[in-house]
Each structure stands twice: as C-alpha cells, then as structure tokens.
Design a protein around this motif. Structure first.
Motif, mmCIF file in Angstrom:
data_model
loop_
_atom_site.group_PDB
_atom_site.id
_atom_site.type_symbol
_atom_site.label_atom_id
_atom_site.label_comp_id
_atom_site.label_asym_id
_atom_site.label_seq_id
_atom_site.Cartn_x
_atom_site.Cartn_y
_atom_site.Cartn_z
ATOM 1 N N THR A 15 4.688 12.027 -9.079
ATOM 2 C CA THR A 15 5.356 13.320 -8.980
ATOM 3 C C THR A 15 5.698 13.800 -10.382
ATOM 4 O O THR A 15 6.312 13.058 -11.161
ATOM 5 N N SER A 16 5.293 15.037 -10.695
ATOM 6 C CA SER A 16 5.615 15.564 -12.028
ATOM 7 C C SER A 16 6.477 16.815 -11.918
ATOM 8 O O SER A 16 6.365 17.586 -10.961
ATOM 9 N N HIS A 17 7.334 16.962 -12.892
ATOM 10 C CA HIS A 17 8.184 18.129 -13.090
ATOM 11 C C HIS A 17 8.134 18.424 -14.576
ATOM 12 O O HIS A 17 7.793 17.531 -15.366
ATOM 13 N N LYS A 20 9.029 15.647 -17.104
ATOM 14 C CA LYS A 20 9.316 14.381 -16.414
ATOM 15 C C LYS A 20 8.163 13.986 -15.494
ATOM 16 O O LYS A 20 7.477 14.831 -14.940
ATOM 17 N N LEU A 21 8.003 12.679 -15.344
ATOM 18 C CA LEU A 21 7.012 12.150 -14.411
ATOM 19 C C LEU A 21 7.642 10.956 -13.707
ATOM 20 O O LEU A 21 8.270 10.111 -14.348
ATOM 21 N N LEU A 40 8.070 14.107 -21.150
ATOM 22 C CA LEU A 40 6.645 14.061 -20.850
ATOM 23 C C LEU A 40 5.892 15.122 -21.643
ATOM 24 O O LEU A 40 6.278 16.279 -21.664
ATOM 25 N N ILE A 93 -0.111 8.180 -19.612
ATOM 26 C CA ILE A 93 1.064 9.036 -19.725
ATOM 27 C C ILE A 93 1.515 9.054 -21.181
ATOM 28 O O ILE A 93 1.585 8.012 -21.826
#
Length: 103
Positions: A15-17, A20-21, A40, A93
């Motif tokens: 899940t990514s935002h 952030k991951l 991120l 990442i």
C-alpha cells in the motif's frame, strides 16, 4: 520477544501513500508484520505480492541509479526484496527509513 526475519516470508499486500509505503508481510512462522517505509522517493514492484522472499539487500539498485540525486533525501537508501527462487529483486524501495511492527 519476536524478532523479524524476512527469510522464507511472503509479501501479502503493498500500500502506498504520498511519501509512505506499507507492506503486509507474513513470516515463516505465519506471523503478520507491517513493514513501513518513510520519506518514500520511489518503488518498483515486479510481481512482488505473493512472492516468497529470501532476503532484503541494501545495495544500490538500478532504480536508485535512475533517480535524479536532487530528488533523494540525504538518508535515502535502496531496499531490494530478493525472491527465494531466483536472486532477482521483486520489490525495490527507495526511502529514508524502515520499521517493522508485528500485528
């Protein structure tokens, strides 16, 4: 005390935002962990969900070489999740920090 081990674990969900991951990761004992990456910059998944992982490498990746150095934070690192069946990364990442929390 539970110690996180990536060996023989499986990536369940990514899940990514912005910035952030989060990765839901099931270890070899079937315990579920949330892996959090902060600051991120980028990530690349090549069929990572459902893959069994052998290790996480922190060497410079091809993805890191493709990013403009001005877009990186001073603390940015490259984290590559290597598949258990072949030594290629299935998930890379680029982020400044990494933490893990057992659910």
């Amino acid at each position: 005390m539970n110690i996180f081990s990536v060996s023989d674990g499986t990536i369940q969900k990514i899940t990514s935002h912005p910035g952030k991951l989060s990765i839901e990761f099931k270890d070899w004992k079937e315990e579920v962990w949330i892996l959090k990456f902060e600051d991120l910059v980028a990530f690349q998944s090549i069929g990572a969900e459902g893959e069994e992982i052998a290790e996480i490498s922190m060497q410079d990746s091809e993805l890191m070489k493709m990013i403009d150095k001005n877009d990186l934070e001073k603390e940015s690192k490259s984290y590559s999740f290597l598949c258990a069946r072949h030594p290629k990364p299935v998930l890379t990442i680029i982020a400044s920090s990494f933490t893990q929390v057992k659910l």
